[in-house]
Design an enzyme around this catalytic site. Structure first.
Site, PDB file in Angstrom:
ATOM      1  N   HIS A 119      -8.644  -6.756   3.516  1.00  0.00           N
ATOM      2  CA  HIS A 119      -8.891  -5.593   2.862  1.00  0.00           C
ATOM      3  C   HIS A 119      -8.225  -4.493   3.343  1.00  0.00           C
ATOM      4  CE1 HIS A 119     -12.129  -2.728   1.031  1.00  0.00           C
ATOM      5  NE2 HIS A 119     -11.772  -2.033   2.124  1.00  0.00           N
ATOM      6  N   GLU A 120      -8.279  -4.019   4.720  1.00  0.00           N
ATOM      7  CA  GLU A 120      -7.663  -3.053   5.314  1.00  0.00           C
ATOM      8  C   GLU A 120      -6.018  -2.989   4.947  1.00  0.00           C
ATOM      9  OE1 GLU A 120      -9.495  -0.812   6.397  1.00  0.00           O
ATOM     10  OE2 GLU A 120     -11.310  -1.979   6.405  1.00  0.00           O
ATOM     11  N   HIS A 123      -5.501  -1.118   1.867  1.00  0.00           N
ATOM     12  CA  HIS A 123      -5.352   0.527   2.121  1.00  0.00           C
ATOM     13  C   HIS A 123      -4.051   0.710   2.565  1.00  0.00           C
ATOM     14  CE1 HIS A 123      -9.464   0.945   0.958  1.00  0.00           C
ATOM     15  NE2 HIS A 123      -9.808   0.417   2.076  1.00  0.00           N
ATOM     16  N   HIS A 129     -10.502   2.013  -2.779  1.00  0.00           N
ATOM     17  CA  HIS A 129     -11.525   1.013  -2.993  1.00  0.00           C
ATOM     18  C   HIS A 129     -11.590   0.700  -4.665  1.00  0.00           C
ATOM     19  CE1 HIS A 129     -13.634   1.875   0.958  1.00  0.00           C
ATOM     20  NE2 HIS A 129     -13.068   0.684   0.956  1.00  0.00           N
TER      21      HIS A 129
END
Lengths: 168, 83
Positions: A119-120, A123, A129
Site C-alpha cells: 500500500h505504502e 503512494h 487513496h
C-alpha cells in the site's frame, strides 16, 4: 483510484530503494522478502523496475520509526496510523516510514508487513487513496491471505495511468 | 453525583477523537476559521460528511457508530483528501 494533486510520478523506470533499518518484530530476511514482494506487486503491472541498494542515496528510503521522527508527521503509538509514504519527488519524496510501535509480522498475527508495504509503495509511486473498498490503496488495513496475492483492478488502472502497462 | 453521566463523557471523548481524526486525514481546521464563513457553515459536520462519502457510509454528517468504527480502524497516515 486517485493520484496526488498534480499527479507527481517518477520520470525514470529504474528505481533504487534502500532499507535503512529493521523492525525487531521480524527476522531481517522476512522483512527483505516482504519488501521485495511488495515491489513485485507494482513492477508486474508497469514498466518499473526496483533495485535494492545497501548504502548511499536511493530514490526510496524505507525505515521503521516510532513517534516523532523528523518529518512533522509523528506516529501515534500502537494502532491507528500504521505507516505513511511520500509521493514521488526529490529528498523525502517516495520515502516510506513504518510505525515501529506496531507489531509487524510476515503472517496475520500482527500487521502484515507485505500488505502495508505494498500500500505504502503505491503512494511512493504516486497513487493517493482509493475509495474502492476492495482496492489495495483503500486507506484502512484489511488482513487477508497474501499467498498468490493479485493486485486489484482499481490499483492496476491507477498505476497504469501514471506509468502505462509493462513493456513486453 | 458525578458531574457528567458516563455516556456524556464517552460522547465527548468520541467527539475529541473524531476531531483529531478529521484534522489529520480530512484537513479539518479548528483554528483560524475563515473570515468569510457562511452563517450555516459547520466545519466538523461537513468533514464528517466528506469522510462518510469517501468510505461509502450513510452520509448524515453525524458521528454515528458506523462512522466512529471506521475512524478507529488501523490505517495509513496519508490524508484521504488532496492538499
Amino acid at each position: 483510484f486517485s493520484t496526488f494533486p498534480g499527479s507527481p510520478r517518477w520520470t525514470k523506470t529504474d528505481l533504487k530503494y534502500r532499507i535503512l533499518n529493521y523492525t525487531p518484530d521480524m527476522e531481517p530476511a522476512d522483512v527483505d522478502e516482504a519488501i521485495e514482494k511488495a515491489w513485485n506487486v507494482w513492477s508486474s503491472v508497469t514498466p518499473l523496475k526496483f533495485t535494492r541498494v545497501y548504502e548511499g542515496d536511493a530514490d526510496i528510503m524505507i525505515s521503521f520509526e516510532a513517534g516523532f521522527h523528523g518529518d512533522f508527521f509523528p506516529f501515534d503509538g500502537m494502532g491507528n496510523t500504521l505507516a505513511h509514504a511520500y509521493a514521488p519527488g526529490e529528498g523525502i519524496g517516495g520515502d516510506a516510514h513504518f510505525d515501529e510501535d506496531e507489531y509487524w509480522t510476515k503472517d496475520l498475527k500482527g500487521y502484515n508487513l507485505f500488505l502495508v508495504a505494498a500500500h505504502e509503495f503505491g503512494h511512493s509511486l504516486g497513487l493517493s487513496h482509493s475509495n474502492d473498498f476492495g482496492s489495495l490503496m483503500y486507506p484502512s488495513y484489511k488482513p487477508m491471505d497474501t499467498r498468490n496475492y493479485r493486485l486489484p483492478q482499481d490499483d492496476v488502472d491507477g498505476i497504469q495511468t501514471l506509468y502505462g502497462p509493462p513493456i513486453s | 453525583f458525578p458531574l457528567a453521566p458516563e455516556t456524556e463523557k464517552e460522547n465527548e471523548e468520541d467527539m475529541q477523537f473524531a476531531k483529531k481524526y478529521l484534522e489529520k486525514y480530512y484537513k479539518l481546521k479548528t483554528e483560524a476559521e475563515p473570515i468569510f464563513k457562511t452563517k450555516n457553515s459547520k466545519p466538523i459536520t461537513d468533514k464528517i460528511r466528506e469522510m462518510q462519502e469517501f468510505f461509502g457510509l450513510k452520509v448524515t454528517g453525524e458521528l454515528d457508530s458506523n462512522t466512529l468504527e471506521v475512524m478507529k480502524q488501523p490505517r495509513c497516515g496519508i490524508p484521504d483528501v488532496g492538499q
